[in-house]
Enzyme design. Structure first.
Site, PDB file in Angstrom:
ATOM      1  CE  LYS A   1      81.143  42.420  53.832  1.00 46.25           C
ATOM      2  NZ  LYS A   1      80.756  41.201  53.509  1.00 46.25           N
TER       3      LYS A   1
ATOM      4  CG  ASP B   1      82.420  41.415  50.382  1.00 47.74           C
ATOM      5  OD1 ASP B   1      81.381  40.816  50.785  1.00 47.74           O
ATOM      6  OD2 ASP B   1      81.964  42.509  49.648  1.00 47.74           O
TER       7      ASP B   1
HETATM    8  P1  NDP Z   1      84.182  39.174  43.602  1.00 48.35           P
HETATM    9  O1  NDP Z   1      84.791  40.544  43.739  1.00 48.35           O
HETATM   10  O2  NDP Z   1      84.805  37.888  43.703  1.00 48.35           O
HETATM   11  O3  NDP Z   1      82.905  39.186  42.521  1.00 48.35           O
HETATM   12  C1  NDP Z   1      82.059  40.021  42.447  1.00 48.35           C
HETATM   13  C2  NDP Z   1      81.569  40.231  41.044  1.00 48.35           C
HETATM   14  O4  NDP Z   1      80.239  41.256  41.010  1.00 48.35           O
HETATM   15  C3  NDP Z   1      82.372  40.476  39.838  1.00 48.35           C
HETATM   16  O5  NDP Z   1      81.917  39.779  38.726  1.00 48.35           O
HETATM   17  C4  NDP Z   1      82.197  42.090  39.565  1.00 48.35           C
HETATM   18  O6  NDP Z   1      82.215  42.250  38.455  1.00 48.35           O
HETATM   19  C5  NDP Z   1      80.530  41.991  40.012  1.00 48.35           C
HETATM   20  N1  NDP Z   1      80.204  43.279  40.542  1.00 48.35           N
HETATM   21  C6  NDP Z   1      80.744  43.945  41.466  1.00 48.35           C
HETATM   22  N2  NDP Z   1      80.062  45.260  41.745  1.00 48.35           N
HETATM   23  C7  NDP Z   1      79.318  45.208  40.517  1.00 48.35           C
HETATM   24  C8  NDP Z   1      78.415  46.331  40.313  1.00 48.35           C
HETATM   25  N3  NDP Z   1      78.341  47.419  40.918  1.00 48.35           N
HETATM   26  N4  NDP Z   1      77.552  46.157  39.119  1.00 48.35           N
HETATM   27  C9  NDP Z   1      77.664  44.994  38.573  1.00 48.35           C
HETATM   28  N5  NDP Z   1      78.415  43.902  38.963  1.00 48.35           N
HETATM   29  C10 NDP Z   1      79.387  44.037  40.060  1.00 48.35           C
HETATM   30  O7  NDP Z   1      82.927  39.294  44.951  1.00 48.35           O
HETATM   31  P2  NDP Z   1      82.195  37.899  45.572  1.00 48.35           P
HETATM   32  O8  NDP Z   1      81.814  37.228  44.522  1.00 48.35           O
HETATM   33  O9  NDP Z   1      82.992  37.629  46.928  1.00 48.35           O
HETATM   34  O10 NDP Z   1      80.985  38.891  46.180  1.00 48.35           O
HETATM   35  C11 NDP Z   1      79.677  38.900  45.604  1.00 48.35           C
HETATM   36  C12 NDP Z   1      78.641  39.082  46.335  1.00 48.35           C
HETATM   37  O11 NDP Z   1      78.256  38.105  47.185  1.00 48.35           O
HETATM   38  C13 NDP Z   1      78.776  40.625  47.112  1.00 48.35           C
HETATM   39  O12 NDP Z   1      77.419  40.986  47.414  1.00 48.35           O
HETATM   40  C14 NDP Z   1      79.432  40.047  48.466  1.00 48.35           C
HETATM   41  O13 NDP Z   1      79.046  40.856  49.567  1.00 48.35           O
HETATM   42  C15 NDP Z   1      78.533  38.785  48.792  1.00 48.35           C
HETATM   43  N6  NDP Z   1      78.948  37.862  49.409  1.00 48.35           N
HETATM   44  C16 NDP Z   1      80.279  37.172  49.293  1.00 48.35           C
HETATM   45  C17 NDP Z   1      80.747  36.473  50.067  1.00 48.35           C
HETATM   46  C18 NDP Z   1      82.307  35.652  49.993  1.00 48.35           C
HETATM   47  O14 NDP Z   1      82.453  34.528  50.892  1.00 48.35           O
HETATM   48  N7  NDP Z   1      83.070  36.047  48.957  1.00 48.35           N
HETATM   49  C19 NDP Z   1      79.899  35.736  51.330  1.00 48.35           C
HETATM   50  C20 NDP Z   1      78.817  36.478  51.486  1.00 48.35           C
HETATM   51  C21 NDP Z   1      78.145  37.297  50.547  1.00 48.35           C
HETATM   52  P3  NDP Z   1      83.647  43.352  38.130  1.00 48.35           P
HETATM   53  O15 NDP Z   1      84.854  42.240  38.013  1.00 48.35           O
HETATM   54  O16 NDP Z   1      83.324  44.116  36.962  1.00 48.35           O
HETATM   55  O17 NDP Z   1      83.921  43.980  39.317  1.00 48.35           O
END
Ligand code: NDP
Length: 449
Positions: free
Chosen positions: A122, A162
């Site tokens: 990662k 991510d």
């Molecule tokens: P994105 O960047 O597309 O979206 C992240 C979302 O989470 C946004 O709505 C963001 O809000 C919110 N967020 C981020 N940090 C925080 C925080 N500290 N508190 C509250 N909300 C927060 O990321 P993904 O959808 O890709 O990832 C989401 C989760 O899924 C993560 O844990 C990631 O590790 C996991 N994941 C993702 C994969 C993928 O294929 N993309 C695969 C496996 C796991 P804001 O816009 O305000 O930042």
């Protein structure tokens, strides 16, 4: 085992998220180590918790005002027993070495569960993409890759997206890699369809998480039809989780971002979801913008002084935390249980604190840990790598069918492993045990390296 945990804490006392991830795995694999003398004699626990390599580097870049900015870049190459290191890049202000190590550690087990040949890694940066222009994003990605390129390769280490790293960022990163390495290879996944991406990759994590939830419900002879669901986040995982829940007849009541959450009693239907995609992916706006078009919804801003997160106070059948780590604490878990919840499916990595997981287990809920439930994303990344190697592109249905099959198989692997060690129905124990045994056996086969 306690001595190993103590050593890890003493060595890096500030890496709380990494300690949390290690504690959970060690608790699950205790009976496996007790049964297997060779594992203990070969110190597999010490070996699997120490990254094979940690790369930390300076990322200087120039903002639109001509000011030089400096961020920190990371890549943790955790374990390559099963294949090239594989795992995403996170760009978020909260990123530090402990967070990247926790994510890399989780990734090792997750990738093992997919049955594809992928090790775990990662990376990322403490760079905050919020409010940055396209040009700033491009300059940052290029500077990040100017260092990272010498450590990665299609048979060495294959990063993906991510939090904060989506299709746009993968494009800029890939362009710089191609220029520096002078080769066009599948060195990153999550690429655009036109130049090496796979159909279903953007959807895979969210769809996979819902397929996993459907499998869990099927063990109780239930389906998602008519279920009220809470989804957190509004990024890649949350959007496609919502899309698949709707496909399977469920109703989605919430979405969020780091500023707050929306609650739409009428349900977030396909048309409303399209608007969310436009706001988040094109306008790069906030989830509160939802009320511009759908004023009947309620927006609640984050209040850091509260002891709970109000998104988890709504009554619902299923919860899909899909934003970030530790977003459900013990109080949230109690609130969810009081609201009649049956199922939690982790789309994000480690969104539930250990105390909250205990609440769900004590209450007998169906609880899916992220390393099993969100493995669909990396699984389709593995399929993207396979297509790149063959210079082929599989049709949408073929990739989706493979994804469904992989999620089904991860589900039964978790249940079987939990059963074998007397933890029937415990998906956390099952995922950790099955993931661990496969990696550790491969490590032992390959000698002390
Ligand atoms: P994105 O960047 O597309 O979206 C992240 C979302 O989470 C946004 O709505 C963001 O809000 C919110 N967020 C981020 N940090 C925080 C925080 N500290 N508190 C509250 N909300 C927060 O990321 P993904 O959808 O890709 O990832 C989401 C989760 O899924 C993560 O844990 C990631 O590790 C996991 N994941 C993702 C994969 C993928 O294929 N993309 C695969 C496996 C796991 P804001 O816009 O305000 O930042």
């Amino acid at each position: 085992m306690e001595a190993v945990i103590r050593q890890i804490r003493d060595k890096d006392p500030e890496q709380h998220e990494f300690h949390q991830a290690v504690d959970e795995v060690v608790e699950s694999v205790k009976p496996v180590l007790e049964r297997n003398f060779e594992y203990r004699q070969q110190s597999v626990l010490q070996r699997i918790t120490e990254p094979e390599r940690v790369i930390m580097f300076r990322v200087p870049w120039m903002d639109d005002e001509g000011q030089v900015q400096v961020n920190r870049g990371f890549r943790v190459e955790m374990n390559s027993a099963l294949g090239p290191y594989k795992g995403g890049l996170r760009f978020h202000a909260s990123v530090n070495l402990g967070i990247i190590k926790f994510l890399a550690f989780e990734q090792v087990f997750k990738n093992s569960l997919t049955t594809l040949a992928m090790g775990g890694g990662k990376g990322g940066s403490d760079f905050d993409p919020k409010g940055k222009s396209d040009n700033e994003m491009m300059r940052f990605c290029q500077s990040f890759m100017a260092e990272l390129f010498r450590h990665i390769g299609p048979n060495t280490d294959v990063p993906a997206g991510d939090i904060g790293v989506g299709a746009r960022e993968i494009g800029y990163l890939f362009g710089m890699y191609k220029k520096l390495a002078n080769e066009f290879t599948g060195v990153l996944t999550g690429k655009s369809l036109a130049w090496g991406g796979s159909l279903i990759r953007p959807e895979a994590t969210g769809y996979g998480s819902v397929y996993f939830a459907a499998e869990m419900l099927a063990t109780k002879r239930e389906t998602l039809e008519g279920k009220q669901c809470l989804v957190s986040g509004s990024g890649n995982v949350a959007q496609f989780t919502t899309e698949k829940i709707l496909d399977l007849g469920g109703k989605v009541l919430t979405l969020s971002d780091s500023s707050g959450h929306i609650f739409d009693e009428e349900g977030i239907d396909a048309e409303k979801l399209e608007f969310v995609k436009e706001v988040k992916n094109i306008r790069r706006g906030r989830i509160s913008d939802y009320l511009e078009k759908y004023p009947g919804a309620v927006y609640t801003p984050v209040n850091p002084t509260m002891d709970h997160n109000p998104i988890w106070s709504h009554r619902a059948d299923c919860a899909f935390p899909s934003a970030t780590q530790n977003e459900i604490n013990a109080q949230d878990a109690l609130n969810l249980v009081a609201g009649g919840l049956h199922l939690v499916c982790e789309g994000a990595n480690m969104p539930t604190t250990p105390e909250a997981v205990d609440v769900f287990h004590q209450e007998g809920l169906l609880f899916a840990p992220g390393k099993a439930a969100n493995a669909g994303g990396v699984a389709v990344s593995g399929l993207e790598m396979a297509q790149n190697s063959m210079r082929l592109s599989w049709p949408r249905k073929e990739v989706d069918d493979r994804l469904k099959q992989i999620m089904k198989s991860i589900h039964s692997t978790c249940l079987d492993a939990a059963d074998e060690y007397g933890r029937t129905g415990n998906y956390v124990a099952g995922a950790n045990i099955a993931g661990f045994v496969k990696v550790v056996n491969a490590m032992l086969d390959q000698g002390l390296v």
